[in-house]
Write a protein that holds these residues in place. Structure first.
Motif, mmCIF file in Angstrom:
data_model
loop_
_atom_site.group_PDB
_atom_site.id
_atom_site.type_symbol
_atom_site.label_atom_id
_atom_site.label_comp_id
_atom_site.label_asym_id
_atom_site.label_seq_id
_atom_site.Cartn_x
_atom_site.Cartn_y
_atom_site.Cartn_z
ATOM 1 N N ALA A 1 0.795 -1.121 -0.093
ATOM 2 C CA ALA A 1 0.110 -0.134 -0.060
ATOM 3 C C ALA A 1 0.829 1.189 0.082
ATOM 4 O O ALA A 1 0.397 2.135 -0.680
ATOM 5 N N PHE A 2 1.908 1.185 0.775
ATOM 6 C CA PHE A 2 2.837 2.446 0.714
ATOM 7 C C PHE A 2 3.503 2.536 -0.565
ATOM 8 O O PHE A 2 3.757 3.596 -0.927
ATOM 9 N N GLU A 3 4.071 1.272 -1.130
ATOM 10 C CA GLU A 3 4.494 1.353 -2.573
ATOM 11 C C GLU A 3 3.633 2.194 -3.571
ATOM 12 O O GLU A 3 3.997 3.104 -4.416
ATOM 13 N N TRP A 4 2.549 1.784 -3.437
ATOM 14 C CA TRP A 4 1.413 2.274 -4.520
ATOM 15 C C TRP A 4 1.208 3.488 -4.284
ATOM 16 O O TRP A 4 1.017 4.291 -5.022
ATOM 17 N N SER A 5 1.113 4.082 -2.851
ATOM 18 C CA SER A 5 0.870 5.321 -2.548
ATOM 19 C C SER A 5 1.801 6.394 -2.909
ATOM 20 O O SER A 5 1.725 7.538 -3.506
ATOM 21 N N GLU A 6 3.004 5.927 -3.062
ATOM 22 C CA GLU A 6 4.102 6.866 -3.521
ATOM 23 C C GLU A 6 3.976 7.060 -4.898
ATOM 24 O O GLU A 6 4.346 8.355 -5.508
ATOM 25 N N LYS A 7 3.355 6.225 -5.885
ATOM 26 C CA LYS A 7 3.062 6.431 -7.214
ATOM 27 C C LYS A 7 2.311 7.756 -7.419
ATOM 28 O O LYS A 7 2.063 8.482 -8.340
ATOM 29 N N LEU A 8 1.206 7.782 -6.358
ATOM 30 C CA LEU A 8 0.217 9.092 -6.426
ATOM 31 C C LEU A 8 1.012 10.325 -6.414
ATOM 32 O O LEU A 8 0.628 11.396 -6.943
ATOM 33 N N LYS B 1 1.847 11.827 -9.477
ATOM 34 C CA LYS B 1 0.686 12.558 -10.299
ATOM 35 C C LYS B 1 0.496 14.195 -9.559
ATOM 36 O O LYS B 1 -0.542 14.713 -9.977
ATOM 37 N N GLY B 2 1.273 14.330 -8.459
ATOM 38 C CA GLY B 2 1.015 15.618 -8.074
ATOM 39 C C GLY B 2 -0.218 15.876 -7.067
ATOM 40 O O GLY B 2 -0.547 16.867 -6.728
ATOM 41 N N ILE B 3 -0.537 14.588 -6.529
ATOM 42 C CA ILE B 3 -1.696 14.591 -5.627
ATOM 43 C C ILE B 3 -1.234 14.891 -4.263
ATOM 44 O O ILE B 3 -0.303 14.187 -3.635
ATOM 45 N N ASN B 4 -1.591 15.970 -3.374
ATOM 46 C CA ASN B 4 -1.105 16.508 -2.268
ATOM 47 C C ASN B 4 -1.338 15.427 -1.090
ATOM 48 O O ASN B 4 -2.300 14.464 -1.211
ATOM 49 N N LEU B 5 -0.619 15.470 0.033
ATOM 50 C CA LEU B 5 -0.741 14.526 1.018
ATOM 51 C C LEU B 5 -2.332 14.551 1.718
ATOM 52 O O LEU B 5 -2.675 13.449 2.256
ATOM 53 N N TYR C 1 6.967 11.562 0.593
ATOM 54 C CA TYR C 1 5.721 11.713 -0.300
ATOM 55 C C TYR C 1 5.797 13.111 -0.667
ATOM 56 O O TYR C 1 5.725 13.703 -1.676
ATOM 57 N N ASP C 2 5.813 13.802 0.452
ATOM 58 C CA ASP C 2 5.628 15.514 0.195
ATOM 59 C C ASP C 2 6.807 16.077 -0.814
ATOM 60 O O ASP C 2 6.529 16.813 -1.620
ATOM 61 N N SER C 3 7.961 15.535 -0.528
ATOM 62 C CA SER C 3 9.111 15.809 -1.401
ATOM 63 C C SER C 3 8.875 15.312 -3.014
ATOM 64 O O SER C 3 9.239 16.362 -3.875
ATOM 65 N N ILE C 4 8.564 14.300 -3.216
ATOM 66 C CA ILE C 4 8.181 13.620 -4.655
ATOM 67 C C ILE C 4 7.115 14.520 -5.176
ATOM 68 O O ILE C 4 7.438 14.869 -6.216
ATOM 69 N N CYS C 5 5.890 14.951 -4.126
ATOM 70 C CA CYS C 5 4.907 15.597 -4.929
ATOM 71 C C CYS C 5 5.133 16.983 -5.313
ATOM 72 O O CYS C 5 4.966 17.282 -6.434
ATOM 73 N N ALA D 1 -3.045 15.042 -11.609
ATOM 74 C CA ALA D 1 -4.184 14.309 -11.519
ATOM 75 C C ALA D 1 -5.355 15.545 -10.726
ATOM 76 O O ALA D 1 -4.657 16.290 -10.250
ATOM 77 N N HIS D 2 -6.510 15.184 -11.233
ATOM 78 C CA HIS D 2 -7.468 16.128 -10.616
ATOM 79 C C HIS D 2 -8.203 15.637 -9.397
ATOM 80 O O HIS D 2 -8.730 14.704 -9.305
ATOM 81 N N VAL D 3 -7.912 16.528 -8.475
ATOM 82 C CA VAL D 3 -8.479 16.056 -7.151
ATOM 83 C C VAL D 3 -9.450 17.231 -6.675
ATOM 84 O O VAL D 3 -8.979 18.465 -6.480
ATOM 85 N N ILE D 4 -10.656 16.836 -5.971
ATOM 86 C CA ILE D 4 -11.504 17.853 -5.528
ATOM 87 C C ILE D 4 -11.556 17.297 -4.049
ATOM 88 O O ILE D 4 -11.550 16.225 -3.336
#
Length: 539
Positions: free
Chosen positions: A295-302, A305-309, A333-337, A402-405
């Motif tokens: 789950a952590f590995e997949w989450s990092e892929k987000l 996509k520029g999806i914030n924490l 994550y925050d750094s990669i984003c 990616a588009h997040v609302i």
């Protein structure tokens, strides 16, 4: 493979003053749209031309046959059943008489005009513009030619319109005499009477050919040839990006999250670029199968996509946030984003926003303009979109994010998708150029067209949602897989982004509900209650 085309008994022909009855072998008919014909309402309102085609079987029973060799006269009696009356005519005023010919055939070529497929009662020339190769056409416009034959001199019999129809026909027999049974929309039954009498070994078969089961054969559904659909099914044996996602989503429908997770893992191993919706689902499958490492590995892929924490504030991530690894993960994550966001094409993003605003100025519900203005707006905006795509490329998730609302809700198709939707609906002159650019983006895994809401698959759907209920058309069979997909939309506590099936939503009219109520009672079967919220589609 032949069926009868006779203008004398059919409105489905242009008035060419040709009164001959043709038996036409049009098995290679492509469908009007597939010949390149386009349709557009002259008032610029939306218009969709959908063509489906089924051919019905006839069953011929010959119960009596007398032949006199002295004068070569034959008399044949029997019954004909089948045709589309058997399927459509019960309890309805539908007639399907069968035409019977006895004589020598003359081979010819039969021309298929636009009017053979959509005569004036279907396509109103005053309101609908029909074009082929950029030129306006009418019911006399040529589409194709097919092998055919007709009878010059013949005996003729017309049966009753319904049921097991009796017939009796007689005439002179030569070596070339045929007995042919035909009707509009039915496969003809043709007997080589001449050979049966003068050359009985000519057409002798070692085994009887088994008739296809069923009363009819479907050749086309919503402009798509069944033969092409079968080819696509064969191609689906090839493993593609969507092979993995479809399998994963099927496992999710069955709550088999560990198996779904493995499909997403295989997807990641074989494709370097993934759509955010699939990463979104993969994270959830890993969590629900208690595999927090994955789950952590997949989450990092987000993050890529520029999806914030704050995306991880959803309830499903409670366990992940309590995990000892969360602190290190969130910092990384925050750094990669931020690094991913620094690479965004902000000019592309801004110009898209401007185009959406320009589009919505005229399309907005409160101040929607006339159809003519909407068409002109779409043509203008589409031109600007084409120029933008040529200059900057497609606005992929890597280019603009990616588009997040509301921090936690991922939207698989962002706001600019409406520009493509309106172009496909309005069909401006520059649509072909846009489609060409989009095709390149599909190949590059930038534009997810296969799962796009723009694919128009809802037209002609067997399933309707009305007053929170799911209905199935009485003319369609039951499709349990499709039902599961649709019902999952209303029972999805973990917010998976799924293929929710093919359905049409019928708006509720409180001023006159009886019309729709009666329509659904007569034409549809109630399958299940989906929701008490009738206005879910407006939210």
């Amino acid at each position: 493979m032949y069926h009868l085309r006779w203008s004398k008994y059919s409105n489905w022909s242009p008035n060419t003053k040709d009164t001959l009855a043709y038996f036409v072998d049009d098995r290679n008919y492509k469908g009007v749209v597939n010949y390149g014909v386009t349709f557009r309402r002259r008032d610029n309102k939306s218009f969709h031309f959908l063509e489906s085609n089924s051919i019905y079987f006839l069953n011929v029973e010959i119960i009596k046959c007398n032949y006199n060799s002295k004068d070569s006269l034959i008399s044949i009696e029997g019954f004909v059943s089948g045709g589309w009356w058997n399927e459509l005519g019960r309890n309805k005023n539908i007639e399907n008489d069968i035409n019977i010919f006895l004589g020598e055939k003359t081979d010819t070529i039969n021309t298929c005009y636009l009017g053979n497929a959509c005569y004036d009662k279907i396509i109103d020339k005053k309101s609908i513009e029909s074009k082929l190769n950029g030129q306006e056409i009418d019911e006399y416009s040529f589409l194709d030619t097919f092998p055919a034959f007709y009878f010059k001199k013949y005996s003729y019999y017309k049966t009753a319109p319904k049921g097991r129809r009796a017939f009796k026909i007689s005439g002179k027999v030569t070596q070339k005499t045929l007995l042919a049974f035909g009707a509009r929309g039915c496969y003809s039954e043709i007997f080589d009477i001449g050979s049966m009498i003068y050359n009985p070994h000519k057409n002798q078969r070692k085994e009887n050919t088994k008739r296809q089961e069923g009363t009819y054969k479907t050749l086309m559904i919503n402009n798509k040839l069944i033969a092409d659909i079968e080819k696509e099914k064969a191609q689906k044996q090839e493993i593609t990006y969507y092979t993995y996602t479809q399998k994963a989503e099927n496992y999710i429908l069955g709550r088999q999250y560990a198996k779904a997770k493995e499909e997403y893992n295989l997807l990641s191993q074989n494709y370097p670029t993934l759509f955010a919706r699939d990463i979104h689902n993969a994270v959830r499958c890993a969590i629900l199968s208690r595999d927090f490492k994955t789950a952590f590995e997949w989450s990092e892929k987000l993050a890529l996509k520029g999806i914030n924490l704050p995306y991880f504030n959803s309830k499903i991530f409670n366990g992940l946030r309590k995990n000892p690894e969360w602190k290190n993960f969130s910092s990384k994550y925050d750094s990669i984003c931020k690094k991913a966001q620094s690479k965004w094409n902000l000019n592309l993003k801004k110009e898209l926003t401007d185009l959406v605003n320009e589009d919505q100025t005229d399309y907005g519900l409160e101040n929607r303009k006339s159809p003519k203005v909407l068409y002109e707006t779409t043509e203008k905006v589409t031109g600007k979109l084409i120029d933008l795509l040529k200059k900057e490329g497609y606005p992929s998730e890597e280019k603009i994010g990616a588009h997040v609302i509301r921090d936690t809700t991922l939207i698989s198709f962002p706001d600019f998708n409406i520009l493509i939707t309106h172009a496909l609906q309005q069909k401006p002159e520059n649509l072909a150029i846009l489609n060409e650019l989009l095709d390149k983006s599909i190949t590059a895994f930038e534009y997810d067209s296969k799962r796009n809401i723009n694919n128009g698959k809802e037209f002609g759907s067997c399933f309707h949602i009305y007053k929170g209920n799911l209905y199935g058309s009485k003319s369609c069979g039951r499709n349990d897989v499709e039902i599961r997909k649709i019902s999952f939309k209303f029972s999805n506590p973990n917010d998976f982004i799924m293929d929710n099936g093919n359905f049409i939503i019928e708006a509720y009219n409180p001023k006159n509900p009886k019309v729709a109520d009666d329509y659904y009672a007569e034409n549809y079967n109630l399958i299940m209650k989906l929701t008490d919220d009738w206005e879910f589609y407006d939210k």
